[in-house]
Design a protein around this motif. Sequence first.
Motif, mmCIF file in Angstrom:
data_model
loop_
_atom_site.group_PDB
_atom_site.id
_atom_site.type_symbol
_atom_site.label_atom_id
_atom_site.label_comp_id
_atom_site.label_asym_id
_atom_site.label_seq_id
_atom_site.Cartn_x
_atom_site.Cartn_y
_atom_site.Cartn_z
ATOM 1 N N ASP A 154 0.884 -1.157 0.000
ATOM 2 C CA ASP A 154 0.000 0.000 0.000
ATOM 3 C C ASP A 154 0.933 1.220 0.000
ATOM 4 O O ASP A 154 1.568 1.500 1.011
ATOM 5 C CB ASP A 154 -0.871 -0.052 1.270
ATOM 6 C CG ASP A 154 -1.692 1.203 1.493
ATOM 7 O OD1 ASP A 154 -1.564 2.161 0.706
ATOM 8 O OD2 ASP A 154 -2.457 1.222 2.472
ATOM 9 N N ASN A 157 0.719 3.638 2.771
ATOM 10 C CA ASN A 157 1.152 3.085 4.069
ATOM 11 C C ASN A 157 2.166 1.991 3.743
ATOM 12 O O ASN A 157 1.848 0.810 3.835
ATOM 13 C CB ASN A 157 -0.044 2.486 4.825
ATOM 14 C CG ASN A 157 -1.181 3.493 5.019
ATOM 15 O OD1 ASN A 157 -1.130 4.324 5.905
ATOM 16 N ND2 ASN A 157 -2.192 3.429 4.168
ATOM 17 N N LEU A 160 2.669 -1.653 4.891
ATOM 18 C CA LEU A 160 1.615 -2.662 4.753
ATOM 19 C C LEU A 160 1.686 -3.410 3.424
ATOM 20 O O LEU A 160 1.834 -2.806 2.364
ATOM 21 C CB LEU A 160 0.230 -2.006 4.851
ATOM 22 C CG LEU A 160 -0.109 -1.249 6.125
ATOM 23 C CD1 LEU A 160 -1.505 -0.646 6.032
ATOM 24 C CD2 LEU A 160 0.004 -2.166 7.336
ATOM 25 N N CYS A 162 -0.809 -5.996 1.325
ATOM 26 C CA CYS A 162 -2.245 -6.297 1.398
ATOM 27 C C CYS A 162 -2.700 -7.180 0.230
ATOM 28 O O CYS A 162 -2.113 -7.150 -0.849
ATOM 29 C CB CYS A 162 -3.047 -5.002 1.296
ATOM 30 S SG CYS A 162 -2.348 -3.639 2.227
ATOM 31 N N PHE A 178 -6.992 -2.646 -3.971
ATOM 32 C CA PHE A 178 -6.902 -3.381 -2.710
ATOM 33 C C PHE A 178 -8.244 -3.970 -2.328
ATOM 34 O O PHE A 178 -9.239 -3.247 -2.263
ATOM 35 C CB PHE A 178 -6.327 -2.475 -1.619
ATOM 36 C CG PHE A 178 -4.885 -2.160 -1.897
ATOM 37 C CD1 PHE A 178 -3.914 -3.089 -1.600
ATOM 38 C CD2 PHE A 178 -4.522 -0.984 -2.532
ATOM 39 C CE1 PHE A 178 -2.585 -2.850 -1.903
ATOM 40 C CE2 PHE A 178 -3.200 -0.732 -2.842
ATOM 41 C CZ PHE A 178 -2.226 -1.659 -2.528
ATOM 42 N N TRP A 181 -11.214 -2.431 -0.094
ATOM 43 C CA TRP A 181 -10.990 -1.004 0.125
ATOM 44 C C TRP A 181 -11.494 -0.220 -1.078
ATOM 45 O O TRP A 181 -11.394 -0.679 -2.207
ATOM 46 C CB TRP A 181 -9.514 -0.713 0.347
ATOM 47 C CG TRP A 181 -8.990 -1.313 1.605
ATOM 48 C CD1 TRP A 181 -8.457 -2.557 1.759
ATOM 49 C CD2 TRP A 181 -8.987 -0.711 2.906
ATOM 50 N NE1 TRP A 181 -8.113 -2.779 3.068
ATOM 51 C CE2 TRP A 181 -8.424 -1.652 3.794
ATOM 52 C CE3 TRP A 181 -9.392 0.526 3.397
ATOM 53 C CZ2 TRP A 181 -8.276 -1.395 5.154
ATOM 54 C CZ3 TRP A 181 -9.219 0.785 4.749
ATOM 55 C CH2 TRP A 181 -8.671 -0.170 5.609
ATOM 56 N N PHE A 185 -6.746 3.890 -2.409
ATOM 57 C CA PHE A 185 -5.371 3.411 -2.279
ATOM 58 C C PHE A 185 -4.824 2.834 -3.590
ATOM 59 O O PHE A 185 -3.685 2.396 -3.653
ATOM 60 C CB PHE A 185 -5.282 2.376 -1.157
ATOM 61 C CG PHE A 185 -5.736 2.924 0.162
ATOM 62 C CD1 PHE A 185 -4.880 3.679 0.948
ATOM 63 C CD2 PHE A 185 -7.042 2.733 0.597
ATOM 64 C CE1 PHE A 185 -5.302 4.212 2.153
ATOM 65 C CE2 PHE A 185 -7.473 3.260 1.803
ATOM 66 C CZ PHE A 185 -6.606 4.011 2.584
ATOM 67 N N LYS A 263 -13.655 1.684 4.395
ATOM 68 C CA LYS A 263 -12.745 2.675 4.990
ATOM 69 C C LYS A 263 -11.990 3.384 3.882
ATOM 70 O O LYS A 263 -11.633 2.766 2.888
ATOM 71 C CB LYS A 263 -11.699 1.952 5.849
ATOM 72 C CG LYS A 263 -12.201 1.517 7.198
ATOM 73 C CD LYS A 263 -10.986 1.150 8.054
ATOM 74 C CE LYS A 263 -11.250 -0.038 8.936
ATOM 75 N NZ LYS A 263 -10.057 -0.511 9.607
ATOM 76 N N GLN A 265 -9.650 6.173 4.916
ATOM 77 C CA GLN A 265 -8.486 6.890 5.478
ATOM 78 C C GLN A 265 -7.463 5.924 6.071
ATOM 79 O O GLN A 265 -7.832 5.003 6.734
ATOM 80 C CB GLN A 265 -8.937 7.872 6.549
ATOM 81 C CG GLN A 265 -9.512 9.133 5.941
ATOM 82 C CD GLN A 265 -8.555 9.809 4.998
ATOM 83 O OE1 GLN A 265 -7.468 10.170 5.399
ATOM 84 N NE2 GLN A 265 -8.897 9.966 3.739
HETATM 85 N N1 MLY Z 1 -5.200 4.777 7.850
HETATM 86 C C1 MLY Z 1 -5.986 3.735 7.331
HETATM 87 C C2 MLY Z 1 -5.115 2.671 6.735
HETATM 88 C C3 MLY Z 1 -5.721 2.174 5.545
HETATM 89 C C4 MLY Z 1 -4.895 1.097 4.888
HETATM 90 C C5 MLY Z 1 -5.513 0.694 3.589
HETATM 91 N N2 MLY Z 1 -4.745 -0.251 2.856
HETATM 92 C C6 MLY Z 1 -4.647 -1.490 3.587
HETATM 93 C C7 MLY Z 1 -5.253 -0.452 1.531
HETATM 94 C C8 MLY Z 1 -6.865 3.126 8.407
HETATM 95 O O1 MLY Z 1 -6.420 3.044 9.531
HETATM 96 O O2 MLY Z 1 -7.963 2.743 8.122
#
Ligand code: MLY
Length: 265
Positions: A154, A157, A160, A162, A178, A181, A185, A263, A265
């Motif tokens: 990712d 981030n 990570l 994924c 992803f 998601w 991303f 999600k 963010q």
């Molecule tokens: N800050 C985000 C991290 C999202 C990670 C998304 N990747 C895995 C695609 C959160 O805490 O939700």
Amino acid sequence: NAYDFHWDQYLKATGSLSAPSDYFRQSKIPPANDFKVGMKLEARDPRNVTSVCIATVIGITGARLRLRLDGSDNRNDFWRLVDSCDIQPVGTCEKEGDLLQPPLGFQMNASSWPMFLLRTLSGSEMAPAAFFKKEPPKPPLNNFKVGMKLEAVDKKNPFLICPATIGGVRGDEVHITFDGWSGAFDYWCKYDSRDLFPVGWCCLTGDILQPLGNGGKIINSYMFLCFIEIRSNCFCGVMVNVGNIGILFPASIAGRTTRNTAKTQ
Ligand code: MLY
């Protein structure tokens, strides 16, 4: 735990294929990671790729190193595979007649760099040359197909890795999406990016594969709980795959009432 992520179940439940490992610029057998926290090495500055700097291993994760450039702050850490061509043993630069550079955003006066370098290197533990592995060659062609599953970094981030799907193919580039998601991303990258790994990579290296995003959970090998957003309303249901056909049952029928949104963010 019934909600643990298992590729074999997930591939079956979603009726999808994993991208074959020879499509990736990764070694078949992941390289051993012998580095230790605190060791020094030379690394290309990710924010200024023409300069080579001194870096410290801040963490170990699977076949990757978490690196921090000496003289830089703690907000620009980056991750590299032990077989990345961006890292090399201390002394390589000098041997090649090049100079080690201060990192972008060097916290001190530029004139203090030579002294800083001397102090940084004296008495520190250098990572032995044998720990650096040769970068695998590029696969000759972009063979990825839309829908193939993989494990991907990712980029927002970068610590990570994924579960991901090829969302598009364009020349020598692939679109990484992803699983579970929203598109926030997604990114395009070259098919031979070192951030893409075959299914099972994390399991082999001991890196942590992230769970699916909020959008999906495995119930058993044939059922895949999924949340679909229709305009602003969130529809929650159970996807049951029969061969390639997915049937979506509303949560009420499926006996679940969880409300959920993807999600971002
Ligand atoms: N800050 C985000 C991290 C999202 C990670 C998304 N990747 C895995 C695609 C959160 O805490 O939700």
